[in-house]
Scaffold this motif. Structure first.
Motif, PDB file in Angstrom:
ATOM      1  N   VAL A   5       0.850  -1.196   0.000  1.00  0.00           N
ATOM      2  CA  VAL A   5       0.000   0.000   0.000  1.00  0.00           C
ATOM      3  C   VAL A   5       0.882   1.241   0.000  1.00  0.00           C
ATOM      4  N   SER A   6       1.917   1.220   0.833  1.00  0.00           N
ATOM      5  CA  SER A   6       2.827   2.365   0.925  1.00  0.00           C
ATOM      6  C   SER A   6       3.517   2.629  -0.418  1.00  0.00           C
ATOM      7  N   VAL A   7       3.984   1.576  -1.074  1.00  0.00           N
ATOM      8  CA  VAL A   7       4.643   1.731  -2.377  1.00  0.00           C
ATOM      9  C   VAL A   7       3.632   2.214  -3.418  1.00  0.00           C
ATOM     10  N   ALA A   8       2.434   1.641  -3.419  1.00  0.00           N
ATOM     11  CA  ALA A   8       1.396   2.064  -4.374  1.00  0.00           C
ATOM     12  C   ALA A   8       1.073   3.543  -4.184  1.00  0.00           C
ATOM     13  N   LYS A   9       0.979   3.981  -2.942  1.00  0.00           N
ATOM     14  CA  LYS A   9       0.721   5.406  -2.660  1.00  0.00           C
ATOM     15  C   LYS A   9       1.846   6.274  -3.219  1.00  0.00           C
ATOM     16  N   LYS A  10       3.068   5.835  -2.991  1.00  0.00           N
ATOM     17  CA  LYS A  10       4.223   6.603  -3.448  1.00  0.00           C
ATOM     18  C   LYS A  10       4.263   6.681  -4.975  1.00  0.00           C
ATOM     19  N   LEU A  11       4.005   5.556  -5.643  1.00  0.00           N
ATOM     20  CA  LEU A  11       4.057   5.515  -7.109  1.00  0.00           C
ATOM     21  C   LEU A  11       2.927   6.308  -7.757  1.00  0.00           C
ATOM     22  N   TYR A  50       5.914   3.565 -18.474  1.00  0.00           N
ATOM     23  CA  TYR A  50       4.603   4.191 -18.568  1.00  0.00           C
ATOM     24  C   TYR A  50       4.478   5.279 -17.493  1.00  0.00           C
ATOM     25  N   SER A  51       3.825   6.351 -17.814  1.00  0.00           N
ATOM     26  CA  SER A  51       3.642   7.445 -16.869  1.00  0.00           C
ATOM     27  C   SER A  51       2.483   7.148 -15.929  1.00  0.00           C
ATOM     28  N   LEU A  52       2.808   7.050 -14.664  1.00  0.00           N
ATOM     29  CA  LEU A  52       1.758   6.838 -13.665  1.00  0.00           C
ATOM     30  C   LEU A  52       1.050   8.140 -13.314  1.00  0.00           C
ATOM     31  N   LEU A  53       1.463   9.237 -13.955  1.00  0.00           N
ATOM     32  CA  LEU A  53       0.741  10.503 -13.801  1.00  0.00           C
ATOM     33  C   LEU A  53      -0.564  10.454 -14.600  1.00  0.00           C
ATOM     34  N   ASP A  54      -0.592   9.577 -15.601  1.00  0.00           N
ATOM     35  CA  ASP A  54      -1.783   9.392 -16.428  1.00  0.00           C
ATOM     36  C   ASP A  54      -2.775   8.522 -15.643  1.00  0.00           C
ATOM     37  N   LYS A  55      -3.949   9.075 -15.383  1.00  0.00           N
ATOM     38  CA  LYS A  55      -4.944   8.378 -14.560  1.00  0.00           C
ATOM     39  C   LYS A  55      -5.386   7.047 -15.183  1.00  0.00           C
TER      40      LYS A  55
END
Length: 183
Positions: A5-11, A50-55
């Protein structure tokens, strides 16, 4: 779980609540979806650039399908990389074989030839009961050269194995069970 969860939040730069809400929605479609699966998907996206900024990347409509696509894409890239590396190795081996042709010759009832395939070196060691297979990798890399001495009457039957140094000196010549005498 907490680490994922912590890593997913960070990414994703998203809150716990947003990530958990997304996972609950995905779990309704497929029971195998969990935080580990999502984290794996995010890791695959990162490896692919891939850009994780893209929703739509961060929260794909169908996580299972998106995971499978990214996994397939990464496998395809890895396979392409392996293929290119193998092609480069094959080209290098072909150059070495061309260079080693000068060591091939025939005299009297004998011929000296180079192995056509690395597997021949392994087979040579098995047939003659010696350790030449351990030299196969160095032969393929050009650190040394393995040559086969054969009788013209039976050119594919192992008789003696010769190790030649990079400066074209015979280092070893062994027959069956490392015998060094001629029959």
């Amino acid at each position: 779980n907490f680490r994922d969860v912590s890593v997913a939040k960070k990414l994703t730069k998203e809150s716990d609540g947003t990530i958990l809400k997304y996972l609950c929605k995905q779990k309704a479609y497929c029971s195998m979806v969990d935080i580990h699966y999502y984290r794996d998907y995010l890791d695959l996206c990162q490896l692919l650039g891939y850009s994780l900024l893209d929703k739509t990347v961060r929260f794909p409509r169908d996580l299972i399908q998106a995971h499978d696509r990214t996994d397939s894409a990464l496998r395809a890239l890895a396979e392409e990389k392996r293929r290119k590396e193998n092609e480069a190795k094959q080209k290098e081996l072909e150059k070495l074989m061309k260079k080693r042709e000068m060591l091939e010759f025939s005299a009297g009832e004998y011929i000296v030839r180079q192995p056509r395939f690395i597997s021949e070196i392994v087979d040579e060691g098995k047939a003659l009961g010696h350790c030449v297979a351990g030299y196969a990798q160095r032969h393929a890399q050009g650190a040394l050269t393995i040559m086969f001495l054969r009788k013209k009457s039976d050119p594919d039957k192992p008789y003696f194995t010769i190790e030649v140094s990079k400066d074209y000196k015979i280092v070893q010549c062994h027959g069956y069970k490392n015998d060094v005498t001629w029959n």
